[in-house]
Write an enzyme that holds these catalytic residues in place. Sequence first.
Site, PDB file in Angstrom:
ATOM      1  N   HIS A   1       0.746  -1.104   0.015  1.00  0.00           N
ATOM      2  CA  HIS A   1      -0.112  -0.011   0.148  1.00  0.00           C
ATOM      3  C   HIS A   1       0.854   1.286   0.022  1.00  0.00           C
ATOM      4  O   HIS A   1       0.646   2.272   0.593  1.00  0.00           O
ATOM      5  CB  HIS A   1      -0.897   0.243   1.348  1.00  0.00           C
ATOM      6  N   CYS A   2       2.064   1.272  -0.756  1.00  0.00           N
ATOM      7  CA  CYS A   2       2.933   2.459  -0.665  1.00  0.00           C
ATOM      8  C   CYS A   2       3.258   2.780   0.449  1.00  0.00           C
ATOM      9  O   CYS A   2       3.752   3.828   0.852  1.00  0.00           O
ATOM     10  CB  CYS A   2       2.408   3.356  -1.659  1.00  0.00           C
ATOM     11  N   ALA A   3       3.367   2.100   1.737  1.00  0.00           N
ATOM     12  CA  ALA A   3       3.409   2.530   3.033  1.00  0.00           C
ATOM     13  C   ALA A   3       4.432   1.467   3.732  1.00  0.00           C
ATOM     14  O   ALA A   3       3.887   0.740   4.547  1.00  0.00           O
ATOM     15  CB  ALA A   3       2.293   2.958   3.819  1.00  0.00           C
TER      16      ALA A   3
END
Length: 376
Positions: free
Chosen positions: A336-338
Amino acid sequence: MIYLDNAATTYPKPQSVRRALANASMTAANPGRSGHRMSFAASEQIYRCRVKAAELFGAGSPENVCFTLNCTYAANAVIKGMLSSGDHVVISDMEHNAVVRPLHALSKQGVSYTVVTTSEDDEKTLSAFRDALRTNTKLVICTHVSNVWGIKLPVERIAAMCSQYGIPIMIDAAQSAGVFKINAQESGFDFVCMPGHKGLYGPMGTGLLIARRPELLSTTIEGGTGSASLSPEQPDFPPDKFESGTPNYPGIIGLSSGLDFVKSTTPARILAHEAQLTSMLYDRLAKNSRVTLYTPRPEKGRSGGVLSFNVGSYNSEKVAAYLNEKHGIAVRAGLHCAPLAHKHFGTLETGAVRVSPSYFTTQNEILSLARAIDRM
Ligand code: PMP
């Protein structure tokens, strides 16, 4: 398809937004550029959207509302507009790559940053932020609600602490705008970055930067604004300072309609609906011994409409592919790009399966997902 990926972008958009977007793409002239009626009318519509956003988010004035392409552009405008060699930044360990990557890019030019470990205990989170401050700390950045875990961070208290030390704060409201109350003026948020296409129910290609202290930022993009055209200098007043070139007029008009939707539905009702669904899902998944849940049960006021989990030893991508292919259910897996947020819960290798309802999601849809997981 059962769409449970609203943290990426909300779908469906309200009918009113779809209509506004379609009309705007057929009828408009370039706003703020020409002296004819069609251009004036387009400028007026854009200004109305600014007024609505300023009211909803306590921007102080409509001019402090700047249109961007998405949340990432807004975050870059702050980070790159403010920092230079020798500056230090404090961020939370829930930040998205929209924050981490621009900081990493700047670290090659002498900007340093400290990642603070957040806690379920707000008091601990607050003191971790306080302990990370240095004499050269120029900016504090904190996400309001984690896009992976739905956890809400105590941004109001962090902002109050920043204000005691005279350090500006930027809030990443990607998952909270339209869902939680945000009043930049009351809470002392200097900059708030948000997408228009998630909880504000606007079209993709829209975002907002609420810049209460525009004087702290230099520009990252310069160009035509339709104002002060004789000067080669970029205007130093917002929003022109941050808005060069032709805007995404249809997108902004769609966003304007999304803001109407959020205002009339109210963020409180939207949150109540989403929280009810994530709590219900949590309780249902907790009964499945193969499911790992990482966070405490979503609690009203302490979490947004996002819940992530894993099933047995499956990689999260496998679970998402199974849901998509066998059940027509759309979720998002992976990181989740995190990555920082995944490191926090030890899910860097597997990722996690993320479910994010919207105001339009039904209980039946959530139950279908839970049943599909049971059948795995
Ligand atoms: N920050 C967070 C917390 C997000 O969830 C997202 C979107 N996943 C972003 C920033 C980036 O938003 P956008 O895609 O609008 O640039």
